[in-house]
Design a protein around this motif. Structure first.
Motif, PDB file in Angstrom:
ATOM      1  N   UNK A  24     -32.754 -19.143  -6.931  1.00 14.72           N
ATOM      2  CA  UNK A  24     -31.492 -19.596  -6.370  1.00 14.72           C
ATOM      3  C   UNK A  24     -30.820 -20.432  -7.447  1.00 14.72           C
ATOM      4  N   UNK A  25     -29.744 -19.917  -7.999  1.00 17.69           N
ATOM      5  CA  UNK A  25     -29.033 -20.636  -9.059  1.00 17.69           C
ATOM      6  C   UNK A  25     -27.842 -21.345  -8.427  1.00 17.69           C
ATOM      7  N   UNK A 115     -32.480 -23.416  -9.750  1.00 24.33           N
ATOM      8  CA  UNK A 115     -32.022 -23.721 -11.100  1.00 24.33           C
ATOM      9  C   UNK A 115     -30.588 -24.223 -11.052  1.00 24.33           C
ATOM     10  N   UNK A 116     -30.328 -25.325 -11.705  1.00 29.48           N
ATOM     11  CA  UNK A 116     -28.968 -25.830 -11.877  1.00 29.48           C
ATOM     12  C   UNK A 116     -28.332 -24.973 -12.972  1.00 29.48           C
ATOM     13  N   UNK A 120     -20.502 -19.390 -16.041  1.00 29.80           N
ATOM     14  CA  UNK A 120     -20.378 -18.509 -17.199  1.00 29.80           C
ATOM     15  C   UNK A 120     -21.707 -17.860 -17.568  1.00 29.80           C
ATOM     16  N   UNK A 121     -22.819 -18.454 -17.148  1.00 29.56           N
ATOM     17  CA  UNK A 121     -24.134 -17.911 -17.488  1.00 29.56           C
ATOM     18  C   UNK A 121     -24.671 -16.954 -16.432  1.00 29.56           C
ATOM     19  N   UNK A 122     -23.930 -16.730 -15.354  1.00 29.44           N
ATOM     20  CA  UNK A 122     -24.446 -15.894 -14.271  1.00 29.44           C
ATOM     21  C   UNK A 122     -24.827 -14.476 -14.715  1.00 29.44           C
ATOM     22  N   UNK A 123     -24.045 -13.825 -15.595  1.00 30.21           N
ATOM     23  CA  UNK A 123     -24.493 -12.490 -16.037  1.00 30.21           C
ATOM     24  C   UNK A 123     -25.880 -12.525 -16.684  1.00 30.21           C
ATOM     25  N   UNK A 129     -33.236 -11.914 -13.762  1.00 26.43           N
ATOM     26  CA  UNK A 129     -33.917 -11.945 -12.466  1.00 26.43           C
ATOM     27  C   UNK A 129     -33.354 -10.878 -11.523  1.00 26.43           C
ATOM     28  N   UNK A 130     -34.227 -10.063 -10.982  1.00 25.36           N
ATOM     29  CA  UNK A 130     -33.789  -9.020 -10.056  1.00 25.36           C
ATOM     30  C   UNK A 130     -33.585  -9.574  -8.650  1.00 25.36           C
ATOM     31  N   UNK A 131     -34.207 -10.710  -8.342  1.00 26.25           N
ATOM     32  CA  UNK A 131     -34.086 -11.329  -7.021  1.00 26.25           C
ATOM     33  C   UNK A 131     -33.364 -12.661  -7.195  1.00 26.25           C
ATOM     34  N   UNK A 132     -32.072 -12.665  -6.894  1.00 25.00           N
ATOM     35  CA  UNK A 132     -31.221 -13.802  -7.229  1.00 25.00           C
ATOM     36  C   UNK A 132     -30.192 -14.055  -6.139  1.00 25.00           C
ATOM     37  N   UNK A 133     -29.994 -15.332  -5.803  1.00 28.19           N
ATOM     38  CA  UNK A 133     -28.911 -15.760  -4.926  1.00 28.19           C
ATOM     39  C   UNK A 133     -28.133 -16.855  -5.640  1.00 28.19           C
ATOM     40  N   UNK A 134     -26.812 -16.825  -5.520  1.00 30.50           N
ATOM     41  CA  UNK A 134     -25.954 -17.832  -6.146  1.00 30.50           C
ATOM     42  C   UNK A 134     -25.411 -18.754  -5.051  1.00 30.50           C
ATOM     43  N   UNK A 135     -25.648 -20.054  -5.205  1.00 27.97           N
ATOM     44  CA  UNK A 135     -25.087 -21.050  -4.297  1.00 27.97           C
ATOM     45  C   UNK A 135     -24.037 -21.844  -5.065  1.00 27.97           C
ATOM     46  N   UNK A 136     -22.811 -21.803  -4.587  1.00 27.84           N
ATOM     47  CA  UNK A 136     -21.715 -22.539  -5.226  1.00 27.84           C
ATOM     48  C   UNK A 136     -21.441 -23.817  -4.440  1.00 27.84           C
ATOM     49  N   UNK A 137     -21.544 -24.959  -5.120  1.00 23.09           N
ATOM     50  CA  UNK A 137     -21.208 -26.248  -4.525  1.00 23.09           C
ATOM     51  C   UNK A 137     -19.779 -26.580  -4.940  1.00 23.09           C
ATOM     52  N   UNK A 138     -18.917 -26.845  -3.972  1.00 23.04           N
ATOM     53  CA  UNK A 138     -17.521 -27.150  -4.266  1.00 23.04           C
ATOM     54  C   UNK A 138     -17.152 -28.518  -3.677  1.00 23.04           C
TER      55      UNK A 138
END
Length: 202
Positions: A24-25, A115-116, A120-123, A129-138
């Motif tokens: 989880x990035x 991972x914090x 820009x590094x998401x690609x 990692x084939x198993x990935x979720x993106x959490x955006x804090x706004x």
């Protein structure tokens, strides 16, 4: 008061359904409070070995405040990168960031690794990692400005420059969740904890 939580591309798929662990990035603009939200979750899940809160390697003194990280100089970072010490590495705001390669082994062992990261590094995260979720804090712009000023690391002009930068989130085939941290930390922190609990739901 509840946190505004938005989901995209399926929200979050439990790691148990993915046949192993996952990453989880956490990303978001400066001043949104990523470090605080992640620290809240780390305290909540302290001692729970299903979760790993990765410590990044950063070309910034270890006692500079903010997240707990491994501080190195630029030469050391370059050497580590050349030796394959990182599974993901990037540069932002004049600093170099690296995610230790051991994170990949922890995912394979079935753990949920947080991972914090950086938008820009998401690609690079998707490639690693084939198993990935993106959490955006706004957070609202005025809230971010106040937090950045309180942090005291930058001048008013530098803060204004950070607020003006609005990097676009790359379109990637990954699950995504957005949490608004404009209000009390307890609100967004609880929303994030609930999200992580779903990640290990059976």
């Amino acid at each position: 008061m509840t946190a505004a939580v938005e989901t995209a591309a399926g929200g979050i798929t439990p790691a148990t359904e993915l046949g192993g662990g996952m990453v989880i990035v956490v990303v978001g603009p400066s001043g949104a409070g990523k470090d605080s939200v992640m620290a809240h979750a780390a305290r909540h899940f302290a001692g729970d070995d299903r979760f790993v809160f990765a410590r990044r390697v950063i070309t910034r003194p270890a006692d500079a405040g903010g997240e707990a990280h491994i501080g190195v100089d630029e030469a050391t970072f370059a050497r580590m990168k050349g030796e394959g010490a990182f599974c993901v590495a990037w540069e932002a705001h004049g600093l170099c960031y690296g995610v230790p390669a051991k994170v990949q082994a922890e995912v394979e062992q079935g753990r949920v690794v947080l991972v914090n990261g950086s938008r820009q590094a998401l690609p690079a995260f998707v490639a690693a990692f084939s198993r990935l979720t993106v959490v955006t804090i706004t957070a609202h712009a005025e809230v971010r400005a106040e937090r950045l000023a309180r942090r005291g690391r930058e001048s008013g002009d530098a803060i204004a420059g950070r607020l003006e930068r609005q990097p676009r989130m790359p379109e990637l085939p990954v699950d995504g969740v957005t949490i608004d941290n404009s209000g009390p930390l307890e609100v967004a922190g609880t929303a994030f904890v609930d999200l992580l609990a779903r990640a290990v739901a059976r």
